[in-house]
Design a protein around this motif. Structure first.
Motif, short mmCIF file in Angstrom:
data_model
loop_
_atom_site.label_atom_id
_atom_site.label_comp_id
_atom_site.label_asym_id
_atom_site.label_seq_id
_atom_site.Cartn_x
_atom_site.Cartn_y
_atom_site.Cartn_z
N ILE A 180 0.84 -1.20 0.00
CA ILE A 180 0.00 0.00 0.00
C ILE A 180 0.88 1.25 0.00
N LEU A 181 1.89 1.26 0.85
CA LEU A 181 2.76 2.43 0.95
C LEU A 181 3.52 2.68 -0.35
N ARG A 182 3.91 1.63 -1.03
CA ARG A 182 4.70 1.81 -2.25
C ARG A 182 3.85 2.11 -3.48
N ASP A 183 2.68 1.45 -3.60
CA ASP A 183 1.97 1.44 -4.87
C ASP A 183 0.66 2.22 -4.90
N THR A 184 0.10 2.55 -3.75
CA THR A 184 -1.21 3.19 -3.73
C THR A 184 -1.08 4.70 -3.89
N GLY A 192 -2.45 8.63 -3.94
CA GLY A 192 -3.43 9.38 -3.16
C GLY A 192 -3.21 9.39 -1.67
N LEU A 193 -2.18 8.71 -1.15
CA LEU A 193 -1.90 8.80 0.28
C LEU A 193 -1.36 10.19 0.58
N THR A 194 -1.84 10.81 1.62
CA THR A 194 -1.44 12.19 1.92
C THR A 194 -0.04 12.23 2.53
N ASP A 195 0.60 13.39 2.37
CA ASP A 195 1.91 13.58 2.99
C ASP A 195 1.82 13.43 4.51
N GLU A 196 0.72 13.90 5.08
CA GLU A 196 0.57 13.81 6.53
C GLU A 196 0.57 12.36 6.99
N LEU A 197 -0.12 11.49 6.23
CA LEU A 197 -0.14 10.08 6.59
C LEU A 197 1.24 9.47 6.41
N LEU A 198 1.91 9.79 5.30
CA LEU A 198 3.23 9.23 5.04
C LEU A 198 4.24 9.68 6.08
N LEU A 199 4.18 10.95 6.48
CA LEU A 199 5.09 11.45 7.50
C LEU A 199 4.83 10.78 8.84
N ASP A 200 3.57 10.53 9.13
CA ASP A 200 3.23 9.82 10.36
C ASP A 200 3.77 8.41 10.33
N VAL A 201 3.64 7.75 9.16
CA VAL A 201 4.17 6.39 9.02
C VAL A 201 5.69 6.38 9.18
N LEU A 202 6.37 7.41 8.68
CA LEU A 202 7.82 7.46 8.76
C LEU A 202 8.32 7.65 10.19
N SER A 203 7.44 8.05 11.09
CA SER A 203 7.83 8.14 12.50
C SER A 203 7.92 6.76 13.13
N ALA A 219 5.99 6.13 -6.59
CA ALA A 219 6.13 6.76 -7.91
C ALA A 219 6.35 8.25 -7.79
N SER A 220 5.83 8.87 -6.73
CA SER A 220 6.02 10.29 -6.50
C SER A 220 6.25 10.51 -5.01
N VAL A 221 7.34 11.19 -4.68
CA VAL A 221 7.67 11.48 -3.28
C VAL A 221 7.90 12.98 -3.16
N SER A 222 7.15 13.63 -2.27
CA SER A 222 7.26 15.08 -2.12
C SER A 222 8.55 15.46 -1.41
N ALA A 223 8.88 16.75 -1.47
CA ALA A 223 10.08 17.25 -0.80
C ALA A 223 10.01 17.03 0.71
N ARG A 224 8.83 17.24 1.30
CA ARG A 224 8.69 17.04 2.75
C ARG A 224 8.96 15.60 3.14
N VAL A 225 8.39 14.68 2.39
CA VAL A 225 8.57 13.26 2.70
C VAL A 225 10.02 12.85 2.45
N SER A 226 10.63 13.36 1.38
CA SER A 226 12.04 13.06 1.10
C SER A 226 12.92 13.52 2.26
N GLY A 227 12.63 14.71 2.79
CA GLY A 227 13.41 15.21 3.92
C GLY A 227 13.32 14.30 5.13
N ASN A 252 15.36 7.17 -6.93
CA ASN A 252 13.98 7.30 -7.40
C ASN A 252 13.82 8.59 -8.20
N ASP A 253 13.63 8.46 -9.50
CA ASP A 253 13.47 9.63 -10.36
C ASP A 253 12.19 10.41 -10.04
N GLY A 254 11.23 9.75 -9.38
CA GLY A 254 9.98 10.41 -9.05
C GLY A 254 10.02 11.13 -7.71
N ALA A 255 11.16 11.13 -7.05
CA ALA A 255 11.28 11.77 -5.74
C ALA A 255 11.81 13.19 -5.89
#
Length: 407
Positions: free
Chosen positions: A111-115, A117-128, A142-150, A167-170
């Motif tokens: 889900i984390l890799r392929d889905t 529409g997951l929000t940055d807020e959810l992804l940042l929470d998961v990264l904690s 496929a797409s990673v925002s600057a906030r999530v990359s940081g 990842n070229d999409g990051a």
């Protein structure tokens, strides 16, 4: 279409059979069988029915409800199968996606890799969450925002950071690149992944020149118009400033080896993971003594077996020491670096050995489909395993410094 009389030809020209609907027997087996395999098979059949659109509205509503029940199954394997089926499906709701990404790593991964529409807020929470599998999944989206990359550059282990940089999409902003180089710049796969990213600033290029291989250095020089004199000065400056240790040694003094081994072995803390970390940290005496204790042989015999140039010595030592045979390759790679570089466990040359052994491990051992190797490599870099080792070493009452990645 008319039949030809040839059974094989007739079979080949027939349309594919319609997926079988969930039968009452399937339901009975699902309710009665404790087998995870049976539930997974039934779940897949249910998913096929939903995807085919062959169910009535009432049947579809019931089927979706059952699918949600599978997502909460007590067996991890069943929940994992649900996640892989739903990762790109319109049947995946936002609530169910969030439920799955907060599950254990192997369930959350698809889900984390392929889905989308997951929000940055959810992804940042998961990264904690310290689960490195989740970090790796987010880094590969496929797409990673600057906030999530940081956040990945700050908290991810070396595998996740490498995946992010490849990842070229990051969208990896310059502060995140600098943080990745602060933490893992001397690891070859990290520095070379960073070097291939488009749009590097001159500040980043100048930092990386000292880290990357000669061939990659030439590429950077040509791409950014650096002079040979500047490159040579940057390389020398990088060498002089390379005080970071990738792995801290386990021991502060060789005299502690016997006491350490006796205590750890008596308390069942002399694990393959700890010995592997000691080996990669350059504590070769501790590694040999620990393997000897597990194998019940003298340390000099253990070292002779581990350093054997043939294929039998290390394999025999691991077997005698009750270390899984699937871990043979990473142990052989690490010892191979020590032999090739003539590193003997001394303080001089320790940093170079550590940087080289980490690069060799990930070149030789990743990607892998062997969960034991994955787990061993993850434990080498994960901070969460440091806490366990710290407790084991602190309880020994000896002057240890833990094995861990420098931040």
């Amino acid at each position: 279409m008319a039949e030809t009389g040839d059974p094989m030809t007739d079979l080949a020209t027939q349309p594919p059979p319609k997926p079988a609907s969930l039968s009452s027997r399937d339901v009975e087996r699902l309710l009665a069988s404790p087998s995870a395999e049976a539930r997974i098979e039934t779940m897949r059949k249910l998913f096929d029915d939903l995807e085919a659109g062959a169910l009535s509205p009432a049947e579809r509503s019931l089927a979706i409800e059952v699918m949600h029940c599978f997502a909460g199954d007590a067996q991890t394997a069943v929940r994992e199968a649900v996640a892989w089926q739903l990762r790109n499906s319109p049947l995946l709701t936002g609530d169910l996606a969030e439920r799955l990404v907060r599950d254990v790593g192997r369930v959350a991964f698809p889900i984390l890799r392929d889905t989308a529409g997951l929000t940055d807020e959810l992804l940042l929470d998961v990264l904690s969450d310290p689960d490195s599998g989740k970090h790796l999944a987010v880094a590969g989206r496929a797409s990673v925002s600057a906030r999530v990359s940081g956040a990945i550059a700050e908290h991810g282990n070396v595998i996740a950071v490498t995946a992010l940089l490849r990842n070229d999409g990051a969208d990896v902003p310059e502060p995140a690149l600098h943080r990745a180089l602060d933490r893992f710049g001397r690891v070859r796969m990290v520095s070379e992944a960073a070097a291939t990213r488009p749009g590097l600033s001159l500040a980043v290029v100048e930092r990386m020149v000292a880290f990357v291989s000669e061939s990659m250095r030439e590429t950077l020089t040509r791409a950014h118009g650096l002079s040979r004199e500047l490159v040579e000065r940057l390389v020398e400056h990088g060498r002089e400033a390379a005080t970071m240790r990738l792995l801290r040694p386990v021991l502060r003094g060789a005299e502690d080896v016997d006491s350490v081994i006796q205590w750890l072995h008596a308390n069942r803390r002399l694990t393959p993971a700890l010995l592997f970390r000691a080996l990669c940290a350059g504590d070769l005496a501790l590694f040999a003594a620990g393997m000897a204790a597990r194998a019940g042989i003298p340390p000099e015999n253990a070292r002779a077996l581990a350093w054997d140039d043939g294929e039998l010595g290390m394999a025999a030592l691991l077997k005698r020491a009750r270390v899984a045979s699937g871990l043979l390759q990473p142990f052989q790679v690490a010892v191979g670096v020590a032999k090739r570089t003539r590193y003997d466990g001394a303080e001089a040359g320790r940093e170079d050995f550590q940087a080289e052994v980490i690069g060799e491990l990930f070149t030789a051992c990743t990607p892998t489909n062997d969960w034991m190797v994955d787990e061993l490599l993850v434990q080498l870099f994960d901070q969460k395993s440091d806490a366990v080792i710290d407790r084991a070493l602190d309880q020994a009452g000896l002057p240890f410094a833990p094995v861990r990645m420098a931040q």
